[in-house]
Design a protein around this motif. Structure first.
Motif, PDB file in Angstrom:
ATOM      1  N   SER A  74       1.054  -1.949   0.173  1.00 30.73           N
ATOM      2  CA  SER A  74      -0.171  -0.540   0.320  1.00 30.73           C
ATOM      3  C   SER A  74       0.572   1.495   0.278  1.00 30.73           C
ATOM      4  CB  SER A  74      -0.744  -0.099   1.132  1.00 30.73           C
ATOM      5  OG  SER A  74      -2.068  -1.355   1.127  1.00 30.73           O
ATOM      6  N   VAL A  75       1.726   1.164   0.459  1.00 29.40           N
ATOM      7  CA  VAL A  75       3.133   2.298   0.509  1.00 29.40           C
ATOM      8  C   VAL A  75       3.663   3.066  -0.734  1.00 29.40           C
ATOM      9  CG1 VAL A  75       4.788   3.269   1.774  1.00 29.40           C
ATOM     10  CG2 VAL A  75       3.324   1.903   3.074  1.00 29.40           C
ATOM     11  N   LEU A  76       3.853   1.133  -0.824  1.00 31.20           N
ATOM     12  CA  LEU A  76       4.362   1.710  -2.618  1.00 31.20           C
ATOM     13  C   LEU A  76       3.680   2.131  -3.344  1.00 31.20           C
ATOM     14  CD1 LEU A  76       6.836   0.444  -4.773  1.00 31.20           C
ATOM     15  CD2 LEU A  76       5.347  -1.796  -5.083  1.00 31.20           C
ATOM     16  N   ARG A  77       2.141   1.497  -3.313  1.00 30.52           N
ATOM     17  CA  ARG A  77       1.288   2.360  -4.171  1.00 30.52           C
ATOM     18  C   ARG A  77       1.324   3.871  -4.052  1.00 30.52           C
ATOM     19  NH1 ARG A  77      -4.503   0.271  -3.074  1.00 30.52           N
ATOM     20  NH2 ARG A  77      -5.204   1.444  -4.685  1.00 30.52           N
ATOM     21  N   LEU A  78       1.252   4.860  -2.825  1.00 31.77           N
ATOM     22  CA  LEU A  78       0.666   5.630  -2.641  1.00 31.77           C
ATOM     23  C   LEU A  78       2.210   6.307  -2.711  1.00 31.77           C
ATOM     24  CD1 LEU A  78      -0.297   5.738   1.007  1.00 31.77           C
ATOM     25  CD2 LEU A  78      -1.430   6.282  -0.652  1.00 31.77           C
ATOM     26  N   LEU A  79       3.465   6.349  -2.980  1.00 35.45           N
ATOM     27  CA  LEU A  79       4.153   6.616  -3.430  1.00 35.45           C
ATOM     28  C   LEU A  79       4.074   6.737  -5.023  1.00 35.45           C
ATOM     29  CD1 LEU A  79       7.802   4.788  -1.167  1.00 35.45           C
ATOM     30  CD2 LEU A  79       6.394   7.228  -0.405  1.00 35.45           C
ATOM     31  N   GLY A  80       4.102   5.349  -5.668  1.00 36.32           N
ATOM     32  CA  GLY A  80       3.511   5.549  -6.849  1.00 36.32           C
ATOM     33  C   GLY A  80       2.902   6.988  -7.886  1.00 36.32           C
ATOM     34  N   VAL A  81       2.086   7.685  -6.632  1.00 37.95           N
ATOM     35  CA  VAL A  81       1.304   8.630  -7.125  1.00 37.95           C
ATOM     36  C   VAL A  81       1.512   9.892  -7.747  1.00 37.95           C
ATOM     37  CG1 VAL A  81      -0.238  10.300  -6.397  1.00 37.95           C
ATOM     38  CG2 VAL A  81      -0.482   7.964  -5.666  1.00 37.95           C
ATOM     39  N   PRO A  82       3.040  10.904  -7.021  1.00 36.30           N
ATOM     40  CA  PRO A  82       4.100  11.762  -7.200  1.00 36.30           C
ATOM     41  C   PRO A  82       4.347  11.359  -8.840  1.00 36.30           C
ATOM     42  CG  PRO A  82       4.397  10.761  -5.328  1.00 36.30           C
ATOM     43  CD  PRO A  82       3.296  10.402  -5.730  1.00 36.30           C
ATOM     44  N   LEU A  83       4.674  10.443  -8.415  1.00 34.77           N
ATOM     45  CA  LEU A  83       5.505  10.125  -9.612  1.00 34.77           C
ATOM     46  C   LEU A  83       4.679   9.416 -10.977  1.00 34.77           C
ATOM     47  CD1 LEU A  83       7.989   8.752 -11.607  1.00 34.77           C
ATOM     48  CD2 LEU A  83       7.526   6.071 -10.912  1.00 34.77           C
ATOM     49  N   PHE A  84       3.281   8.932 -11.296  1.00 33.92           N
ATOM     50  CA  PHE A  84       2.568   9.176 -12.124  1.00 33.92           C
ATOM     51  C   PHE A  84       1.965  10.229 -12.164  1.00 33.92           C
ATOM     52  CE2 PHE A  84      -2.060   9.162 -12.271  1.00 33.92           C
ATOM     53  CZ  PHE A  84      -2.022   8.636 -13.609  1.00 33.92           C
ATOM     54  N   LEU A  85       1.688  11.267 -11.554  1.00 35.97           N
ATOM     55  CA  LEU A  85       1.552  12.427 -12.063  1.00 35.97           C
ATOM     56  C   LEU A  85       2.678  13.240 -12.558  1.00 35.97           C
ATOM     57  CD1 LEU A  85       0.074  14.279  -8.993  1.00 35.97           C
ATOM     58  CD2 LEU A  85      -0.880  13.906 -10.950  1.00 35.97           C
ATOM     59  N   TRP A  86       4.150  13.286 -12.733  1.00 40.26           N
ATOM     60  CA  TRP A  86       5.041  13.681 -12.725  1.00 40.26           C
ATOM     61  C   TRP A  86       5.344  13.206 -14.430  1.00 40.26           C
ATOM     62  CZ3 TRP A  86       9.697  11.087 -14.481  1.00 40.26           C
ATOM     63  CH2 TRP A  86      10.975  12.243 -15.358  1.00 40.26           C
ATOM     64  N   LEU A  87       5.268  11.789 -15.024  1.00 40.17           N
ATOM     65  CA  LEU A  87       5.103  11.369 -16.147  1.00 40.17           C
ATOM     66  C   LEU A  87       4.266  11.960 -17.314  1.00 40.17           C
ATOM     67  CD1 LEU A  87       5.382   7.553 -14.896  1.00 40.17           C
ATOM     68  CD2 LEU A  87       7.099   9.231 -16.041  1.00 40.17           C
ATOM     69  N   LEU A  88       2.480  12.419 -16.101  1.00 39.54           N
ATOM     70  CA  LEU A  88       1.303  12.585 -16.722  1.00 39.54           C
ATOM     71  C   LEU A  88       1.327  14.128 -17.334  1.00 39.54           C
ATOM     72  CD1 LEU A  88      -1.898  10.825 -15.839  1.00 39.54           C
ATOM     73  CD2 LEU A  88      -0.584  11.078 -17.619  1.00 39.54           C
ATOM     74  N   LEU A  89       2.277  14.571 -16.354  1.00 40.98           N
ATOM     75  CA  LEU A  89       2.259  16.587 -16.511  1.00 40.98           C
ATOM     76  C   LEU A  89       3.220  17.120 -16.971  1.00 40.98           C
ATOM     77  CD1 LEU A  89      -0.151  17.563 -13.793  1.00 40.98           C
ATOM     78  CD2 LEU A  89      -1.109  17.022 -15.938  1.00 40.98           C
TER      79      LEU A  89
END
Length: 216
Positions: free
Chosen positions: A38-53
């Motif tokens: 679950s922590v790994l998933r949370l850490l992926g949120v900012p990475l995901f946003l950076w990749l998109l934007l």
């Protein structure tokens, strides 16, 4: 790819009254495999946003979403298999789901991939549920269990978002993905709002039960 000790229940519970979730019966464990996922998933949120934007690397963003979806399934499965359920895990799982949905909505709206009404509807739902959580906390209740419709809606949306990113591109794959992605988006949005409405009804039922029992 989403949990304060509640008061003791009244001796007699009226029929049809919603039950408070059993999160408080879970152990206070922190270092478990499901929690790590679950922590790994949370850490992926900012990475995901950076990749998109940032660089707009949609392929890598889709890969992050796929990993998130897999870990969402895996943490619940492992919690049951390894008997590693915990209060922290019951909080982290829905929190990660909501963060991915809200962050994806904002990113897709900024890139004009989805219309604004979808963002308003789904983010508005989260704001309403936030108010409901405050109502529960004010009455010393823990958050209610996640409704199965909410989990189904989350799954649909987590499949829809990568499809929308693919459909935003060019070529035959974008053409094929577009109708399926939008179907998943519409159904996921409808179920997400319906699950939110059920949550509101459950909270109202608990408040009504308290008032009927003479509790402040």
């Amino acid at each position: 790819m989403t949990s304060s000790n509640g008061p003791s229940a009244p001796a007699a519970v009226p029929p049809g009254t919603p039950a408070v979730g059993n999160r408080e019966e879970l152990p206070d464990r922190i270092w478990t495999v499901p929690n790590a996922l679950s922590v790994l998933r949370l850490l992926g949120v900012p990475l995901f946003l950076w990749l998109l934007l940032g660089p707009e690397e949609d392929g890598w963003a889709i890969a992050v979403l796929m990993v998130s979806g897999f870990t969402d399934w895996a943490d619940g499965k492992l919690a049951r298999i390894l008997d590693q359920g915990s209060k922290l895990g019951a909080l982290l799982d829905p929190a990660a789901d909501r963060l991915y949905i809200v962050s994806t909505l904002i990113a897709l709206a900024l890139r004009e991939v989805i219309p604004l009404w979808i963002v308003v509807a789904l983010v508005g739902r989260e704001l309403v549920l936030g108010v409901m959580l405050l109502v529960l906390r004010a009455r010393s209740y823990p958050p209610l269990q996640v409704h199965y419709l909410g989990k189904a809606a989350t799954l649909l949306l987590l499949y829809a978002f990568p499809g929308l990113l693919i459909a935003d591109g060019d070529g035959w794959l974008a053409t094929v993905c577009a109708p399926f992605a939008w179907a998943l988006t519409i159904w996921g949005t409808a179920l997400y709002l319906l699950a939110g409405a059920f949550y509101v009804v459950q909270v109202i039922g608990l408040v009504a039960r308290d008032r009927a029992a003479g509790r402040p």
